[in-house]
Scaffold this active site. Structure first.
Site: not given
Length: 651
Positions: A171, A174
């Site tokens: 994550e 991102h």
């Protein structure tokens, strides 16, 4: 692919999204026009044998459809203007308090804080989808300063710390690579082209419940809009699938680069495949956020899948993977054991372990010592630029050492809403008593005497910190800081500026701390307005580059000749044909304040060259001080290029 290439890819994908969105709007307009033509009989031959063209109604219809789609898109994006937390809250996620005493929440926060420090970004807000038993997660926001990371309860109940690290590292890829901003825009675009289907469904439902004699025609209109809306659904899913799939492979690879092992993220993916809950969201509609999730939260067909096939993702990480492992995982977790608060590497964050797990073993902790304030070292320009946005295991270990070595009282104060500002003030208190008294007066003026006294007490502890612990402590305070209302944060920034000017001069150490915190707070105040990538070229900011490299060279070298040599070496990396003279600005603080916002507008390729050039300049004499490293990190933060704490050396 490094950070700067990811940024350029994100720009290309944004353009691709706009093209696909335009095609989708055109197709929807044509479909609606066709429905209107049929309903009004436009194009049929009249009694005199002449076709009724009816251009006027068609133009009005087309403009109306475009207006509805455009306004719906803008409306949806505006509802997400608050940033990453807005997405999490709209899904009903529970925020994880900074002072939580829940064991699973505390371990989740520890993992995310350490990865944030290792990545060189502010600690994001943390949320949990308590009603979701599947394994999934997503990062949302416009920039790292307003990012939020959300995990499901299934992550806490079923993933080990190592597996959760893999998911969170995925994550953070991102977060670092510009994917989040694209994801929010994609949510707005998807809503815009889905709006006709939503309107059609609502019209059909309301009219269907009505007993009015005229409701039949309205029901038909609603059904027609719903049918046309499925064109929007088709394109929305197609756009998300075409943009998301490759990014998931890249994020998996980044997670492996970060953790230097495949077991963590591969283990999480295997549990998704082996456990009945998988990654599918059940208590919330995952359609809108499907492209943001760690795993497939909807169950799309292969054509519309926002994620690569699960087996393909695992095989890329572990080529020897056998899908038969799914059955073994399902068997082990049929009746998990409750083992409580333990450091067993096989136990989940919530204290569950598979039935055949041995709870006696504990993982060996990694440790790292803090480096001296200055040491002989020559940095690798390409290595440091490759580090931007791509931390690795060494950065994670260093971040853990920095985080755990901060005294408990300071750690607790940094996480407290009321004390977070005071901790940052304490980091700026001067060693000279006269100057410190003036600073205390400033704090009393903008706050109160009690706050000033508390800052003085905290300063006794901050003075004992290692130089490299100062910025991580400020990073730990950031989640609590941004919970303050906007007027309070504006007073906070003003107070910081007054504190560093209290002695009539600004030290490099003071400037870096105040500038870094200010950048993060300003980004958090207006997340949607934050510029992550720019469009201007290096030649357009020659004066700003000269000022920046002059300041870096002057403060990193003891004599003018060494500074001039460093200046030329660094600037030649950025502008090979330029031959500017070395003229340090008289007011270096004002020069940097003017230069950095303009340099932030550079293209990703231009920013990469600036980072390489700065690295060459600060390591020209073979000695890199903590102040030089923090100046480099501060400049990178101003350019929205997050830099890990340990810089890459040659060799």
């Amino acid at each position: 692919m490094n950070f700067f290439a990811h940024q350029e890819l994100a720009r290309k994908q944004t353009r691709r999204m706009i093209v696909l969105f335009t095609i989708a709007v055109i197709c929807i307009v044509i479909a609606v026009d066709f429905v209107v033509m049929v309903a009004l009989g436009i194009g049929r031959e009249s009694r005199r044998g002449v076709a009724d063209v009816g251009i006027g109604p068609m133009i009005l219809t087309s403009l109306g459809v475009v207006a509805v789609i455009g306004l719906a898109t803008l409306y949806r994006i505006s509802t997400l203007r608050a940033g990453g937390s807005a997405v999490a809250r709209q899904l009903g996620a529970t925020p994880v308090p900074v002072d939580t005493i829940d064991f699973a929440y505390r371990r989740l926060r520890n993992v995310i804080e350490e990865i944030a420090i290792a990545s060189g970004v502010p600690v994001p807000e943390i949320f949990v989808l308590e009603e979701e038993t599947a394994i999934n997660a997503f990062a949302s926001g416009y920039s790292p300063a307003d990012a939020a990371v959300t995990v499901t309860r299934g992550c806490l109940d079923k993933l080990t710390r190592e597996e959760l690290q893999g998911v969170i590292a995925h994550e953070f890829s991102h977060v670092l690579n510009g994917d989040m901003r694209l994801n929010i825009r994609l949510m707005g675009v998807a809503f815009g082209i889905l709006v006709l289907a939503i309107v059609g469904r609502r019209i059909a439902e309301i009219s269907g419940r009505s007993r009015s004699r005229d409701s039949g025609g309205i029901v038909i209109l609603g059904i027609a809009l719903l049918v046309v809306g499925y064109i929007g659904i088709f394109f929305a899913r197609l756009i998300k699938a075409s943009i998301s799939r490759q990014r998931e492979y890249l994020a998996d690879a980044s997670a492996v680069q970060f953790t230097r092992q495949t077991e963590g993220i591969a283990g999480a993916l295997k549990k998704i495949g082996g456990l009945a809950e998988g990654s599918k969201l059940t208590s919330h509609d995952g359609e809108e956020v499907a492209h943001m999730l760690f795993g497939d939260g909807v169950g799309y067909s292969a054509l519309f899948a926002t994620h690569p096939a699960l087996v393909d993702r695992i095989t890329r990480l572990q080529p020897q993977f056998n899908p038969a492992e799914f059955a073994e995982i399902a068997k082990d977790w049929t009746q998990p054991l409750r083992v409580g608060e333990t450091d067993d590497p096989n136990a989940s964050l919530s204290g569950f372990a598979p039935a055949r797990s041995s709870t006696a073993a504990a993982s060996a902790s990694q440790s790292a010592s803090l480096p001296p304030a200055a040491r002989e070292m020559r940095l690798s320009a390409s290595g440091v630029s490759d580090q931007v946005g791509h931390p690795d295991t060494g950065d994670y270990v260093a971040a853990a050492a920095l985080s755990t070595s901060i005294p408990g009282a300071l750690n607790l104060a940094a996480h407290g809403r009321d004390q977070s500002m005071l901790v940052v003030y304490a980091l700026l208190l001067h060693a000279d008593q006269t100057v410190r008294d003036r600073q205390i007066e400033v704090i009393t003026h903008y706050h109160d005497a009690g706050s000033a006294a508390e800052v003085s007490a905290l300063a006794e502890q901050t003075r004992a910190l290692h130089p490299m612990q100062r910025l991580p402590l400020a990073a730990m305070a950031f989640p609590a800081l941004r919970r303050h209302p906007r007027p309070s944060l504006e007073v906070f920034i003003l107070t910081l500026q007054q504190l560093i000017k209290a002695d009539g001069r600004v030290s490099l150490e003071e400037y870096c701390l105040a500038k870094l915190v200010s950048i993060q707070v300003i980004d958090a105040l207006s997340p949607s307005a934050t510029r992550v990538t720019g469009r201007i070229k290096l030649g357009d900011v020659k004066a700003e580059l000269c000022d920046l490299f002059s300041v870096v060279a002057e403060y990193g070298h003891d004599d003018a000749e060494s500074a001039r040599r460093a200046y030329v070496l660094g600037l030649n990396e950025v502008l090979p044909n330029a031959k500017p003279s070395y003229e340090p600005p008289e007011n270096w603080q004002a020069a940097l304040d003017r230069a950095l916002p303009n340099l932030d507008r550079l293209t990703p390729a231009g920013k990469e060259l600036v980072v390489r050039g700065l690295t060459c300049a600060i390591s020209a004499d073979g000695v890199v001080s903590v102040n030089e490293a923090e100046l480099l990190r501060t400049v990178c933060a101003a350019l929205h290029c997050p830099l890990p704490p340990i810089l890459q050396q040659q060799g």
